[in-house]
Design a protein around this motif. Structure first.
Motif, PDB file in Angstrom:
ATOM      1  N   VAL A 164       0.778  -0.872   0.076  1.00  0.00           N
ATOM      2  CA  VAL A 164       0.244   0.068  -0.363  1.00  0.00           C
ATOM      3  C   VAL A 164       0.840   1.345  -0.141  1.00  0.00           C
ATOM      4  O   VAL A 164       1.838   1.337   1.178  1.00  0.00           O
ATOM      5  CB  VAL A 164      -1.155  -0.246   1.641  1.00  0.00           C
ATOM      6  N   ALA A 165       0.942   1.666  -1.540  1.00  0.00           N
ATOM      7  CA  ALA A 165       1.449   3.460  -0.964  1.00  0.00           C
ATOM      8  C   ALA A 165       1.009   4.267  -0.147  1.00  0.00           C
ATOM      9  O   ALA A 165       0.121   4.599   0.266  1.00  0.00           O
ATOM     10  CB  ALA A 165       1.537   3.819  -2.532  1.00  0.00           C
ATOM     11  N   ASP A 166       2.208   5.650  -0.332  1.00  0.00           N
ATOM     12  CA  ASP A 166       1.508   7.060   0.308  1.00  0.00           C
ATOM     13  C   ASP A 166       1.952   7.809  -0.311  1.00  0.00           C
ATOM     14  O   ASP A 166       2.318   7.744  -1.168  1.00  0.00           O
ATOM     15  CB  ASP A 166       1.930   7.069   2.358  1.00  0.00           C
ATOM     16  N   ASN A 167       1.247   8.935  -0.454  1.00  0.00           N
ATOM     17  CA  ASN A 167       1.837   9.939  -0.717  1.00  0.00           C
ATOM     18  C   ASN A 167       2.864  10.526  -1.766  1.00  0.00           C
ATOM     19  O   ASN A 167       2.795  10.711  -2.549  1.00  0.00           O
ATOM     20  CB  ASN A 167       1.347  11.185  -0.461  1.00  0.00           C
ATOM     21  N   GLY A 168       3.273  10.224  -0.660  1.00  0.00           N
ATOM     22  CA  GLY A 168       5.025  10.523  -1.492  1.00  0.00           C
ATOM     23  C   GLY A 168       6.029   8.964  -1.968  1.00  0.00           C
ATOM     24  O   GLY A 168       6.730   9.208  -2.511  1.00  0.00           O
ATOM     25  N   TRP A 169       5.168   7.625  -1.953  1.00  0.00           N
ATOM     26  CA  TRP A 169       5.519   6.752  -2.363  1.00  0.00           C
ATOM     27  C   TRP A 169       5.642   6.847  -4.379  1.00  0.00           C
ATOM     28  O   TRP A 169       4.489   7.047  -4.751  1.00  0.00           O
ATOM     29  CB  TRP A 169       4.983   5.211  -2.055  1.00  0.00           C
ATOM     30  N   THR A 170       6.837   6.737  -4.965  1.00  0.00           N
ATOM     31  CA  THR A 170       6.619   6.901  -6.588  1.00  0.00           C
ATOM     32  C   THR A 170       6.734   5.621  -7.054  1.00  0.00           C
ATOM     33  O   THR A 170       7.163   4.996  -8.440  1.00  0.00           O
ATOM     34  CB  THR A 170       7.853   8.346  -6.926  1.00  0.00           C
ATOM     35  N   GLY A 171       7.164   4.600  -6.185  1.00  0.00           N
ATOM     36  CA  GLY A 171       8.149   3.475  -6.602  1.00  0.00           C
ATOM     37  C   GLY A 171       6.898   2.288  -6.535  1.00  0.00           C
ATOM     38  O   GLY A 171       4.997   2.442  -7.079  1.00  0.00           O
ATOM     39  N   ASN A 172       7.427   1.734  -6.584  1.00  0.00           N
ATOM     40  CA  ASN A 172       6.458  -0.178  -7.515  1.00  0.00           C
ATOM     41  C   ASN A 172       5.414  -0.797  -6.355  1.00  0.00           C
ATOM     42  O   ASN A 172       5.671  -0.412  -5.046  1.00  0.00           O
ATOM     43  CB  ASN A 172       7.121  -1.132  -7.446  1.00  0.00           C
ATOM     44  N   VAL A 173       3.627  -0.877  -6.398  1.00  0.00           N
ATOM     45  CA  VAL A 173       2.959  -0.887  -5.914  1.00  0.00           C
ATOM     46  C   VAL A 173       2.316  -2.539  -5.926  1.00  0.00           C
ATOM     47  O   VAL A 173       2.450  -2.806  -7.086  1.00  0.00           O
ATOM     48  CB  VAL A 173       1.669  -0.152  -5.172  1.00  0.00           C
ATOM     49  N   GLY A 174       2.456  -3.099  -5.031  1.00  0.00           N
ATOM     50  CA  GLY A 174       1.945  -4.807  -5.144  1.00  0.00           C
ATOM     51  C   GLY A 174       2.865  -5.896  -4.373  1.00  0.00           C
ATOM     52  O   GLY A 174       3.384  -4.995  -3.600  1.00  0.00           O
ATOM     53  N   VAL A 175       2.314  -7.111  -4.490  1.00  0.00           N
ATOM     54  CA  VAL A 175       3.414  -7.868  -4.009  1.00  0.00           C
ATOM     55  C   VAL A 175       4.919  -7.868  -4.311  1.00  0.00           C
ATOM     56  O   VAL A 175       4.908  -7.640  -5.551  1.00  0.00           O
ATOM     57  CB  VAL A 175       3.011  -9.146  -3.461  1.00  0.00           C
ATOM     58  N   VAL A 176       5.541  -8.535  -3.969  1.00  0.00           N
ATOM     59  CA  VAL A 176       6.991  -8.649  -4.064  1.00  0.00           C
ATOM     60  C   VAL A 176       7.355  -9.386  -5.177  1.00  0.00           C
ATOM     61  O   VAL A 176       8.184  -9.290  -6.273  1.00  0.00           O
ATOM     62  CB  VAL A 176       7.582  -9.736  -2.738  1.00  0.00           C
ATOM     63  N   ILE A 177       6.418 -11.214  -5.584  1.00  0.00           N
ATOM     64  CA  ILE A 177       6.736 -11.154  -6.980  1.00  0.00           C
ATOM     65  C   ILE A 177       6.678 -10.236  -8.364  1.00  0.00           C
ATOM     66  O   ILE A 177       7.141 -10.854  -8.887  1.00  0.00           O
ATOM     67  CB  ILE A 177       5.617 -12.169  -7.124  1.00  0.00           C
ATOM     68  N   THR A 178       5.317  -8.937  -8.280  1.00  0.00           N
ATOM     69  CA  THR A 178       4.995  -8.224  -8.948  1.00  0.00           C
ATOM     70  C   THR A 178       6.582  -8.120 -10.034  1.00  0.00           C
ATOM     71  O   THR A 178       6.799  -7.280 -11.275  1.00  0.00           O
ATOM     72  CB  THR A 178       4.795  -7.592  -8.996  1.00  0.00           C
ATOM     73  N   LEU A 179       7.700  -7.743  -8.992  1.00  0.00           N
ATOM     74  CA  LEU A 179       9.013  -7.092  -9.218  1.00  0.00           C
ATOM     75  C   LEU A 179       9.974  -8.194 -10.640  1.00  0.00           C
ATOM     76  O   LEU A 179      10.650  -7.837 -11.533  1.00  0.00           O
ATOM     77  CB  LEU A 179       9.665  -7.320  -8.372  1.00  0.00           C
ATOM     78  N   PHE A 180       9.536  -9.318 -10.119  1.00  0.00           N
ATOM     79  CA  PHE A 180       9.888 -10.347 -10.919  1.00  0.00           C
ATOM     80  C   PHE A 180      10.055  -9.825 -12.764  1.00  0.00           C
ATOM     81  O   PHE A 180      10.893 -10.124 -13.281  1.00  0.00           O
ATOM     82  CB  PHE A 180       9.392 -12.214 -10.711  1.00  0.00           C
ATOM     83  N   GLU A 181       8.516  -9.321 -12.981  1.00  0.00           N
ATOM     84  CA  GLU A 181       8.490  -8.936 -14.583  1.00  0.00           C
ATOM     85  C   GLU A 181       9.120  -8.184 -14.686  1.00  0.00           C
ATOM     86  O   GLU A 181       9.589  -8.028 -16.120  1.00  0.00           O
ATOM     87  CB  GLU A 181       7.320  -8.754 -15.230  1.00  0.00           C
ATOM     88  N   LYS A 182       9.977  -7.361 -14.196  1.00  0.00           N
ATOM     89  CA  LYS A 182      11.152  -6.667 -14.525  1.00  0.00           C
ATOM     90  C   LYS A 182      12.418  -6.510 -14.449  1.00  0.00           C
ATOM     91  O   LYS A 182      13.507  -5.703 -14.088  1.00  0.00           O
ATOM     92  CB  LYS A 182      10.525  -5.539 -12.853  1.00  0.00           C
ATOM     93  N   ILE A 183      12.639  -7.957 -13.806  1.00  0.00           N
ATOM     94  CA  ILE A 183      14.003  -8.178 -14.525  1.00  0.00           C
ATOM     95  C   ILE A 183      14.003  -9.414 -14.482  1.00  0.00           C
ATOM     96  O   ILE A 183      13.515 -10.074 -15.552  1.00  0.00           O
ATOM     97  CB  ILE A 183      14.885  -8.891 -12.419  1.00  0.00           C
ATOM     98  N   GLU A 184      15.211  -9.806 -14.887  1.00  0.00           N
ATOM     99  CA  GLU A 184      15.719 -10.826 -16.020  1.00  0.00           C
ATOM    100  C   GLU A 184      16.346 -11.427 -15.457  1.00  0.00           C
ATOM    101  O   GLU A 184      17.757 -12.392 -14.724  1.00  0.00           O
ATOM    102  CB  GLU A 184      16.649 -10.806 -17.067  1.00  0.00           C
ATOM    103  N   ILE A 185      16.166 -12.723 -15.034  1.00  0.00           N
ATOM    104  CA  ILE A 185      16.131 -14.139 -14.667  1.00  0.00           C
ATOM    105  C   ILE A 185      17.017 -15.348 -15.546  1.00  0.00           C
ATOM    106  O   ILE A 185      16.203 -15.657 -16.123  1.00  0.00           O
ATOM    107  CB  ILE A 185      15.337 -14.980 -13.308  1.00  0.00           C
TER     108      ILE A 185
END
Ligand SMILES: Cc1cc2nc3c(=O)[nH]c(=O)nc-3n(C[C@H](O)[C@H](O)[C@H](O)COP(=O)(O)OP(=O)(O)OC[C@H]3O[C@@H](n4cnc5c(N)ncnc54)[C@H](O)[C@@H]3O)c2cc1C
Ligand code: FES
Length: 274
Positions: free
Chosen positions: A177-198
């Motif tokens: 859950v983001a707050d007003n100052g958060w500009t990064g990713n929102v979602g559970v940690v596995i949503t980051l998998f699509e942003k990296i190459e494994i």
């Protein structure tokens, strides 16, 4: 023979408020000889006594190469952890350990490293990441993924900033859950998998966090094709003795306190489902 249930006295040297419910305690044994002989490996834990209240298992969060002090990072959830949070700099607590097994590091030389932490799962991983980054040249690509409930719930905010600025570390984080100052990713940690190459043939993944997160992370890693023995996770169980005597932490034929808390998925697969 030394009594395995007898704690050594440690003095609280500093306290860092990480989040509203989590503090890092910088500790040093009162007896300099005990401090000098205290050698632990990344992933090991200690039994922490708050005298008159009780004893709880807590992962060591500092680097094994730091000899002067050692650190634990604790979320206040119940009687002992809340009593610990009442302690001040200069107060004394009891420590038994180091206990349990450790993360494999030297065996993973020349591999691509992927570390996935969730919430209060980052502290034990910090004791892995810090010494690995001291030997950064021994590993290939180094990726750290971290997920927390909210921006304020992120532990080690200064260290996260440093990892983010390091050119030889790929660091991504997310919040549920983001707050007003958060500009990064929102979602559970596995949503980051699509942003990296494994690269499943050449990567070892280490994970620690809430059980539900670990379950999803392992499923995702398996679907990408990581071999069972290249997925390393910690398991948490209610513990009493911490030294393989009472059976409280048993999962099937394994005792989490001595056979763990670090397991590869190859081992986890052999345990009864709980
Ligand atoms: C190997 C290991 C390493 C750990 N490392 C850390 C760490 O680095 N930092 C940290 O904050 N915590 C860590 N924990 C969890 C910590 O041990 C518990 O939060 C603590 O025992 C709670 O004790 P309490 O007396 O404060 O709470 P209690 O009054 O006993 O319980 C409060 C609540 O927490 C739940 N709870 C208690 N113990 C556990 C447990 N082991 N697993 C799941 N739920 C539990 C209870 O069901 C209850 O809902 C670790 C646990 C293990 C087994
Ligand atoms: S906690 Fe007693 S056997 Fe593991």
């Amino acid at each position: 023979m030394a009594n395995i249930y007898l704690p050594d006295i440690a003095v609280i040297k500093d306290i860092i408020q990480e989040t509203s419910d989590t503090k890092t305690f910088v500790l040093r044994f009162k007896n300099p000889k005990v401090q000098k002989n205290f050698r632990f490996k990344s992933g090991q834990f200690v039994e922490v006594s708050v005298f008159g209240v009780g004893e709880v298992p807590i992962g060591i969060s500092s680097s094994p190469t730091e000899k002067k002090n050692f650190e634990i990072t604790v979320r206040a959830v119940g009687s002992v952890t809340n009593a610990l949070h009442q302690k001040k700099v200069g107060d004394e607590i009891g420590i038994r350990g180091p206990l349990g097994n450790n993360f494999p590091i030297d065996e993973m030389k020349d591999k691509k490293i992927l570390i996935i932490g969730g919430g209060i799962g980052l502290p034990p991983l910090r004791s892995l990441i810090l010494p690995m980054l001291e030997k950064r040249g021994k590993f290939k690509k180094f990726t750290i993924l971290y997920g927390a409930r909210t921006p304020d719930d992120r532990v080690y905010k200064n260290l996260l900033k440093k990892w983010n600025e390091k050119r030889d570390v790929e660091f991504l984080e997310t919040v549920d859950v983001a707050d007003n100052g958060w500009t990064g990713n929102v979602g559970v940690v596995i949503t980051l998998f699509e942003k990296i190459e494994i690269d499943p043939q050449d990567t070892v993944a280490y994970t620690c966090g809430p059980p539900i997160m670990i379950e999803f992370v392992i499923q995702e890693l398996l679907s990408i094709g990581l071999p069972d023995d290249m997925i390393i996770s910690t398991l948490e169980r209610y513990m009493k003795c911490g030294v393989g005597k009472c059976g409280h932490c048993a999962i099937g034929h394994k005792y989490v306190c001595i056979d763990g808390p670090v397991f590869s998925f190859k081992d986890i697969k052999t345990l009864p489902e709980e």
